[in-house]
Design a protein around this motif. Structure first.
Motif, mmCIF file in Angstrom:
data_model
loop_
_atom_site.group_PDB
_atom_site.id
_atom_site.type_symbol
_atom_site.label_atom_id
_atom_site.label_comp_id
_atom_site.label_asym_id
_atom_site.label_seq_id
_atom_site.Cartn_x
_atom_site.Cartn_y
_atom_site.Cartn_z
ATOM 1 N N SER A 175 44.493 15.322 22.253
ATOM 2 C CA SER A 175 45.581 16.002 22.957
ATOM 3 C C SER A 175 45.894 17.307 22.254
ATOM 4 O O SER A 175 45.608 17.487 21.060
ATOM 5 C CB SER A 175 46.838 15.125 23.030
ATOM 6 O OG SER A 175 47.389 14.915 21.749
ATOM 7 N N ASP A 176 46.475 18.217 23.025
ATOM 8 C CA ASP A 176 46.859 19.521 22.489
ATOM 9 C C ASP A 176 48.166 19.951 23.146
ATOM 10 O O ASP A 176 48.277 19.948 24.382
ATOM 11 C CB ASP A 176 45.767 20.559 22.755
ATOM 12 C CG ASP A 176 46.119 21.922 22.182
ATOM 13 O OD1 ASP A 176 45.709 22.194 21.044
ATOM 14 O OD2 ASP A 176 46.807 22.712 22.858
ATOM 15 N N PHE A 177 49.146 20.303 22.311
ATOM 16 C CA PHE A 177 50.420 20.833 22.793
ATOM 17 C C PHE A 177 50.563 22.239 22.234
ATOM 18 O O PHE A 177 50.548 22.434 21.014
ATOM 19 C CB PHE A 177 51.581 19.947 22.325
ATOM 20 C CG PHE A 177 52.936 20.518 22.647
ATOM 21 C CD1 PHE A 177 53.425 20.498 23.945
ATOM 22 C CD2 PHE A 177 53.717 21.088 21.657
ATOM 23 C CE1 PHE A 177 54.668 21.035 24.253
ATOM 24 C CE2 PHE A 177 54.971 21.613 21.947
ATOM 25 C CZ PHE A 177 55.448 21.592 23.250
ATOM 26 N N GLY A 178 50.664 23.215 23.128
ATOM 27 C CA GLY A 178 50.692 24.608 22.699
ATOM 28 C C GLY A 178 51.969 25.320 23.092
ATOM 29 O O GLY A 178 52.535 25.067 24.163
ATOM 30 N N LEU A 179 52.419 26.198 22.217
ATOM 31 C CA LEU A 179 53.553 27.083 22.473
ATOM 32 C C LEU A 179 53.058 28.517 22.347
ATOM 33 O O LEU A 179 52.342 28.837 21.387
ATOM 34 C CB LEU A 179 54.678 26.828 21.466
ATOM 35 C CG LEU A 179 55.274 25.421 21.422
ATOM 36 C CD1 LEU A 179 56.104 25.240 20.157
ATOM 37 C CD2 LEU A 179 56.130 25.173 22.652
ATOM 38 N N PHE A 180 53.413 29.374 23.296
ATOM 39 C CA PHE A 180 52.940 30.743 23.206
ATOM 40 C C PHE A 180 54.031 31.742 23.580
ATOM 41 O O PHE A 180 54.922 31.450 24.389
ATOM 42 C CB PHE A 180 51.693 30.962 24.075
ATOM 43 C CG PHE A 180 51.900 30.781 25.553
ATOM 44 C CD1 PHE A 180 52.352 31.826 26.363
ATOM 45 C CD2 PHE A 180 51.621 29.560 26.159
ATOM 46 C CE1 PHE A 180 52.526 31.662 27.726
ATOM 47 C CE2 PHE A 180 51.796 29.389 27.530
ATOM 48 C CZ PHE A 180 52.249 30.448 28.313
ATOM 49 N N VAL A 181 53.942 32.900 22.969
ATOM 50 C CA VAL A 181 54.808 34.037 23.253
ATOM 51 C C VAL A 181 53.919 35.268 23.320
ATOM 52 O O VAL A 181 53.062 35.478 22.451
ATOM 53 C CB VAL A 181 55.878 34.243 22.160
ATOM 54 C CG1 VAL A 181 56.734 35.459 22.494
ATOM 55 C CG2 VAL A 181 56.739 33.013 22.002
ATOM 56 N N GLU A 182 54.108 36.069 24.359
ATOM 57 C CA GLU A 182 53.317 37.289 24.498
ATOM 58 C C GLU A 182 54.194 38.367 25.118
ATOM 59 O O GLU A 182 54.990 38.088 26.018
ATOM 60 C CB GLU A 182 52.080 37.032 25.362
ATOM 61 C CG GLU A 182 51.110 38.191 25.394
ATOM 62 C CD GLU A 182 49.697 37.763 25.756
ATOM 63 O OE1 GLU A 182 49.081 38.450 26.581
ATOM 64 O OE2 GLU A 182 49.213 36.752 25.219
ATOM 65 N N ASN A 183 54.043 39.585 24.631
ATOM 66 C CA ASN A 183 54.859 40.677 25.143
ATOM 67 C C ASN A 183 54.003 41.916 25.353
ATOM 68 O O ASN A 183 53.151 42.260 24.518
ATOM 69 C CB ASN A 183 56.002 41.011 24.175
ATOM 70 C CG ASN A 183 56.944 42.058 24.758
ATOM 71 O OD1 ASN A 183 57.465 41.882 25.860
ATOM 72 N ND2 ASN A 183 57.150 43.151 24.040
ATOM 73 N N ASP A 184 54.210 42.586 26.482
ATOM 74 C CA ASP A 184 53.604 43.876 26.774
ATOM 75 C C ASP A 184 54.685 44.947 26.743
ATOM 76 O O ASP A 184 55.791 44.721 27.247
ATOM 77 C CB ASP A 184 52.963 43.897 28.165
ATOM 78 C CG ASP A 184 51.862 42.877 28.331
ATOM 79 O OD1 ASP A 184 51.447 42.282 27.310
ATOM 80 O OD2 ASP A 184 51.408 42.666 29.472
ATOM 81 N N VAL A 185 54.355 46.074 26.186
ATOM 82 C CA VAL A 185 55.272 47.207 26.216
ATOM 83 C C VAL A 185 54.502 48.430 26.698
ATOM 84 O O VAL A 185 53.397 48.709 26.242
ATOM 85 C CB VAL A 185 55.920 47.452 24.827
ATOM 86 C CG1 VAL A 185 54.859 47.664 23.749
ATOM 87 C CG2 VAL A 185 56.875 48.622 24.887
ATOM 88 N N THR A 186 55.069 49.123 27.664
ATOM 89 C CA THR A 186 54.445 50.313 28.237
ATOM 90 C C THR A 186 55.134 51.555 27.697
ATOM 91 O O THR A 186 56.353 51.717 27.844
ATOM 92 C CB THR A 186 54.541 50.283 29.773
ATOM 93 O OG1 THR A 186 53.904 49.094 30.264
ATOM 94 C CG2 THR A 186 53.863 51.501 30.378
ATOM 95 N N LEU A 187 54.362 52.417 27.054
ATOM 96 C CA LEU A 187 54.859 53.662 26.469
ATOM 97 C C LEU A 187 54.108 54.822 27.104
ATOM 98 O O LEU A 187 53.077 55.269 26.599
ATOM 99 C CB LEU A 187 54.652 53.666 24.948
ATOM 100 C CG LEU A 187 55.253 52.474 24.187
ATOM 101 C CD1 LEU A 187 54.795 52.485 22.744
ATOM 102 C CD2 LEU A 187 56.772 52.504 24.280
ATOM 103 N N GLY A 188 54.580 55.264 28.243
ATOM 104 C CA GLY A 188 53.887 56.322 28.963
ATOM 105 C C GLY A 188 52.533 55.845 29.441
ATOM 106 O O GLY A 188 52.438 54.860 30.198
#
Length: 668
Positions: free
Chosen positions: A368-381
């Motif tokens: 079994s596998d339990f995963g937690l993820f966080v991802e962020n995109d930032v647009t700068l021009g």
């Protein structure tokens, strides 16, 4: 009942976007049947998208054939799902293979399709006509896709009601008398729809054994496979929709000798709720009940030696992804996912002299596998930056192996220690829009894959070669980076180029440990460096699209695996390439010619048996004749090239010879 009620509760109203106001200020409902939209960082990773036309216009009618248009796509063996053992249907990208397990993650509407026990992909159950697109992301690590995506992710999306029409069906036969019959009925119910589809493929098959190696017991690769699916999509609110799927399939094949019968079957169900409002979310839950059977025939006496009579396996899991409101230049993804795979095998060893059972074996376990993820995109021009972190809590438990004599006496009773741990994966990338026609991208990533129950607990024999399982296998870890560009050279002319360097540490390989004897072992690493290129030209009714992958892959081994150090991994070509030229002389008509090339491969880890390079040509034609009816003509391997799919000490299997199909398709 819930689907019916929610579908009928909202009228079907033409609109441009969900949540707009329709007549009398009623909310307009738009049902898409898809997941959440792409994020700004999607182009940071090396992606290639195949449209519906590409998926349904292959010469074989198989999804794996369509996916082979992507340079670097590789199955463990060159044979397709009509003439291969299902347990060999592993998928990888970027030459990161070496055994039959999938190192690429395949998702169908957000649900992993890999078999819970073996890790193979049930290709015959995935019907191209049901699909709207396939997006292939090569590399990229695990990220929000779940563990297992070491070599990349293939996201299959179902076609919607508009793409399917009310009815879409076809019936074809080839010159050997084999048939392919499939149909989809899509009634609209209020603002939603239900797609009911089925497909049946059967035939006597061809001789995979070369003429000079055939014996009286040699058999054609006969196959008989069906797949049935019901998929319903309905609105729960103006910006929330429910998607439900039930899939059932069975596939029976005969491989090389009479009585060498193999079968797989599955019953899958999934529910998905997608919210596209201010707080966006994607919630998926699924259950999979699978099975596999296989009879091994002696290559010298041509009688049964092993009956793998039952391999029941269950996969359960799900994913929750949340995209909360953020400042305009950010897109934040928060989520968790879970997958549990359990299964066991039941098999009997059989005496080649008396035909009596000499030993009964039972083995299995749970991962079994339990995963937690966080991802962020930032647009700068003109610049998009992305970064993400994923933490996986994994465990391998309840492993066992039991062998009993016909009398019931215990010969072996092994219980393997439970294991568990945490692993951290990172990924990040950047996309710079240098102009309207040119963008540059770069990415780096790590990832994780647990060994499958098959690798841990199931030994197997092919002809004279035995491969042992290994309950002590460690998890595979990926480290990689890449850089590339996407360039629209001229209107209708585009080019994508990517250079990459990926390394799988603790790679699971079939390592030779004695004459006709291998064992699954963790070797130090598999490193793959290379270049991938895609190009497309479109001029009026003519199109040309191609993809190529050039990969320098090598295994790194020490100790018992020292002999494979510096060698190319088994079944791994240096070159893969494909190109399709298509012409649409009239609306609904299509004529195409496809070339595919697979470079030299080696059967084993010691590079002792060669699979020569091969180039094949396929053709497809669709000619409308009125009333939604069209004539379909297909030709596989036009030049009748010899496709060597297995070579063990000169014992050879071959892939599909020249095969010509003709039939009718009806769309209403």
């Amino acid at each position: 009942m819930l689907l019916a009620a929610s579908t009928l509760a909202f009228p079907a109203v033409p609109a441009n976007a969900a949540g707009d106001q329709g007549p009398d200020d009623e909310p307009v409902i738009v049902v898409t049947g898809t997941g959440l939209p792409d994020t700004p960082s999607t182009p940071a990773y090396d992606t290639q998208t195949l449209d519906r036309e590409t998926l349904v216009s292959t010469a074989s009618g198989r999804i794996e054939d369509a996916l082979s248009a992507v340079g670097g796509f590789q199955q463990f063996r060159r044979s397709d799902s009509r003439s291969s053992n299902p347990s060999a249907q592993g998928v990888t990208l970027r030459a990161l293979g070496g055994n039959a397990s999938s190192r690429a993650q395949i998702l169908l509407d957000g649900v992993p399709m890999a078999d819970p026990f073996f890790g193979y992909i049930p290709f015959s159950a995935i019907v191209p006509e049901r699909l709207g697109s396939a997006r292939v992301t090569r590399g990229g690590g695990s990220g929000p896709f779940g563990s297992g995506a070491l070599a990349g992710t293939i996201e299959l999306s179902s076609a919607d009601a508009g793409e399917l029409g009310l009815f879409d069906g076809r019936a074809l036969a080839n010159h050997r008398g084999e048939t392919e019959i499939g149909a989809t009925l899509v009634p609209r119910l209020g603002a939603g729809y239900v797609a009911v589809s089925g497909r049946w493929d059967r035939g006597q098959g061809f001789f995979t054994t070369p003429a000079e190696q055939r014996v009286p017991a040699t058999a054609r690769a006969a196959y008989d496979a069906w797949s049935a699916q019901v998929r319903a999509v309905a609105p729960l609110a103006p910006d929330i929709e429910l998607q439900a799927r039930v899939l059932a399939y069975r596939d029976d094949r005969t491989l090389r000798f009479r009585g060498a019968d193999t079968g797989m079957e599955g019953h899958d169900g999934s529910l998905r709720i997608v919210g596209r409002g201010r707080w966006q979310f994607d919630v998926v839950g699924y259950v999979q009940a699978r099975n596999f059977t296989n009879t091994v025939i002696s290559s010298t006496l041509f009688v049964p030696t092993l009956d793998q009579r039952n391999t029941p396996a269950t996969g359960i899991g799900g994913k929750i992804e949340l995209r909360p409101p953020t400042p305009g230049n950010h897109v934040l993804r928060l989520g968790l996912d879970y997958r549990r795979a359990s299964g066991e095998l039941y098999e009997e060893a059989i005496s080649v002299v008396t035909g009596a059972v000499t030993q009964s074996r039972n083995a299995g376990g749970t991962t079994s596998d339990f995963g937690l993820f966080v991802e962020n995109d930032v647009t700068l021009g003109n610049l998009v930056l992305t970064g993400g972190v994923r933490a996986d809590r994994w465990d391998i438990r309840d492993g066992f192996y039991t062998a009993r004599a016909p009398s019931g006496d215990v010969i072996a009773a092994d219980r393997y220690p439970d294991r568990a741990g945490w692993d951290l994966s990172l990924r990040g990338g950047a996309v710079w829009q240098a102009g309207n026609d040119l963008q540059f991208r770069a990415a780096a990533y790590t990832g994780l894959r647990l060994p499958t129950l098959n690798e841990l607990y199931r030994p197997f024999t092919v002809v004279r070669l035995t491969t042992r399982a290994n309950a002590s296998l460690r998890n595979e870890r990926l480290e990689g980076y890449e850089a590339g560009l996407d360039w629209t050279v001229l209107p209708g002319v585009s080019l994508a180029l990517t250079a990459f360097d990926n390394t799988v540490k603790n790679a699971v390989a079939n390592v030779t440990i004695g004459p006709d004897l291998r064992q699954r072992r963790n070797i130090d690493a598999i490193r793959a460096r290379g270049i991938e290129a895609n190009a497309a030209l479109s001029f009026g009714r003519f199109e040309l699209a191609g993809s190529v992958g050039l990969t320098d892959a090598e295994a790194r081994g020490s100790g018992v695996a020292a002999a494979l150090d510096g060698r190319r991994p088994a079944q791994t070509p240096r070159w893969t390439a494909g190109a399709t030229a298509s012409w649409r002389p009239a609306d609904g008509a299509l004529v195409s010619l496809t070339m595919r090339h697979v470079g030299l491969q080696f059967e084993d880890d010691l590079e002792s048996d060669r699979l020569p390079a091969v180039t094949t040509f396929d053709a497809f034609a669709r000619v409308p004749i009125g009333g939604g009816l069209a004539v379909i003509l297909r030709a596989e391997n036009l030049a009748d090239a010899a496709i060597v799919t297995r070579n063990q000490g000169g014992s050879i299997d071959l892939g599909t010879p020249r095969t010509v199909w003709a039939g009718l398709a009806l769309r209403l």
